[in-house]
Design a protein around this motif. Structure first.
Motif, PDB file in Angstrom:
ATOM      1  N   VAL A  53       3.509  -1.991   1.382  1.00 41.06           N
ATOM      2  CA  VAL A  53       3.640  -2.795   2.600  1.00 41.06           C
ATOM      3  C   VAL A  53       3.854  -4.240   2.172  1.00 41.06           C
ATOM      4  CG1 VAL A  53       2.613  -3.506   4.780  1.00 41.06           C
ATOM      5  CG2 VAL A  53       2.131  -1.225   3.876  1.00 41.06           C
ATOM      6  N   GLN A  79       9.323   0.858   1.520  1.00 44.17           N
ATOM      7  CA  GLN A  79       8.635  -0.147   2.320  1.00 44.17           C
ATOM      8  C   GLN A  79       8.178   0.418   3.668  1.00 44.17           C
ATOM      9  OE1 GLN A  79       7.639  -3.159   1.770  1.00 44.17           O
ATOM     10  NE2 GLN A  79       8.709  -3.799  -0.100  1.00 44.17           N
ATOM     11  N   SER A  81       6.123  -0.894   7.405  1.00 50.35           N
ATOM     12  CA  SER A  81       5.925  -2.113   8.178  1.00 50.35           C
ATOM     13  C   SER A  81       4.505  -2.274   8.697  1.00 50.35           C
ATOM     14  CB  SER A  81       6.896  -2.143   9.365  1.00 50.35           C
ATOM     15  OG  SER A  81       6.683  -1.028  10.210  1.00 50.35           O
ATOM     16  N   TYR A  83       0.020  -0.932   7.975  1.00 53.89           N
ATOM     17  CA  TYR A  83      -0.949  -0.381   7.028  1.00 53.89           C
ATOM     18  C   TYR A  83      -1.417   1.024   7.399  1.00 53.89           C
ATOM     19  CZ  TYR A  83      -1.256  -5.068   5.084  1.00 53.89           C
ATOM     20  OH  TYR A  83      -0.952  -6.267   4.487  1.00 53.89           O
TER      21      TYR A  83
END
Length: 296
Positions: A53, A79, A81, A83
């Motif tokens: 993240v 990746q 966006s 948690y």
């Protein structure tokens, strides 16, 4: 600017990263495990998908990625966006590993969702330093001054320990590693503690006497460690250490575990530590690299 990449995250980027990995073999996918391990043994590339993240992880993992390429392992950074998604994605087999959380967060996720995932290697700890635009020393704080701390349980608890270490408050020793303001037993300086969203704290520094700022947000706002009026010294509490997580079932497979061990070793290197110190000014501190969590 490299530091500004920290919050340059979008769901589209995460989706694209996931899409790009579709054609690669997955070290942690039980259906593909035998093929992935055979490919690695015959000199072909095996892909390991690592969920993170924040764009900053591209820099943190760059040296490990290069080293693993020489071992026939393509470490693909995926990746996310938020948690919440990376542990779900790991548990569901959409990625092979993730590296974005500390031990407290992982345990909370396991407790709440029953994930069969575990820590396989420690990475770093990010200090929570005390900053101020109004005073140059903790000794200058006085009765009635407002000190801001993060309002989430984990970082708030760490922040209170920082204030205790700085000599501003005393905490109930029975509160362990995650105290709350209710665990304050006395104030050595009668400050007022204001709990705020962690990402807003740097922007309110002009309005408060001092604030405990998360390292990632300090980086994004250009705060430097040498500007802190008190530097976080609570670094030996293992629950605050960040980590690499994997599915427990994968660690139970010797061939997959061997691949993941290479990933851990590639990160826990002097080259990574150089990135910590030279690129990010010491905001990332290596911890627990002597612990072998895969073969324990």
């Amino acid at each position: 600017m490299k530091l500004k990449k920290f919050f340059a995250l979008t769901l589209a980027a995460a989706t694209l990263a996931l899409a790009l990995t579709a054609c690669g073999s997955k070290a942690g996918d039980s259906a593909d495990n035998s093929d992935a391990n055979t490919d690695n043994q015959t000199g072909e590339t095996v892909t390991v998908k690592l969920g993170v993240v924040g764009g900053i992880y591209d820099d943190l993992w760059a040296s490990a990625k290069a080293a693993l390429a020489d071992e026939g392992i393509d470490l693909e950074i995926v990746q996310f966006s938020d948690y919440v998604t990376p542990n779900n994605a790991l548990a569901n087999g959409d990625i092979d590993l993730n590296a974005f959380q500390h031990r407290i967060y992982l345990q909370n996720e396991i407790d709440n969702y029953g994930y069969a995932i575990q820590n396989i290697g420690n990475t770093f700890i990010i200090p929570l330093n005390l900053y101020s635009q109004k005073v140059s020393s903790v000794d200058e704080l006085k009765d009635g001054d407002v000190v801001a701390i993060p309002d989430d349980l984990t970082n708030g608890g760490r922040a209170l320990k920082v204030l205790e270490a700085a000599g501003l408050i005393e905490l109930d020793p029975n509160a362990a590693f995650n105290p709350t303001v209710d665990d304050i037993t006395s104030y050595k300086v009668n400050i007022t503690i204001e709990e705020l969203k962690a990402n807003t704290i740097p922007s309110v520094l002009p309005d408060v006497a001092a604030a405990v700022v998360n390292g990632n947000y300090a980086l994004d706002f250009g705060l430097k460690t040498d500007e802190a009026i008190y530097k976080d010294s609570v670094l030996d509490v293992e629950e605050y250490w960040n980590l690499i997580a994997a599915r427990t079932a994968d660690i139970e497979d010797p061939d997959t575990a061997a691949i993941y061990e290479k990933v851990v070793e590639a990160f826990q290197s002097s080259a990574t530590e150089d990135v910590f110190n030279n690129t990010f000014g010491g905001y990332f501190i290596a911890v627990g690299w002597n612990q072998d969590l895969i073969n324990q």
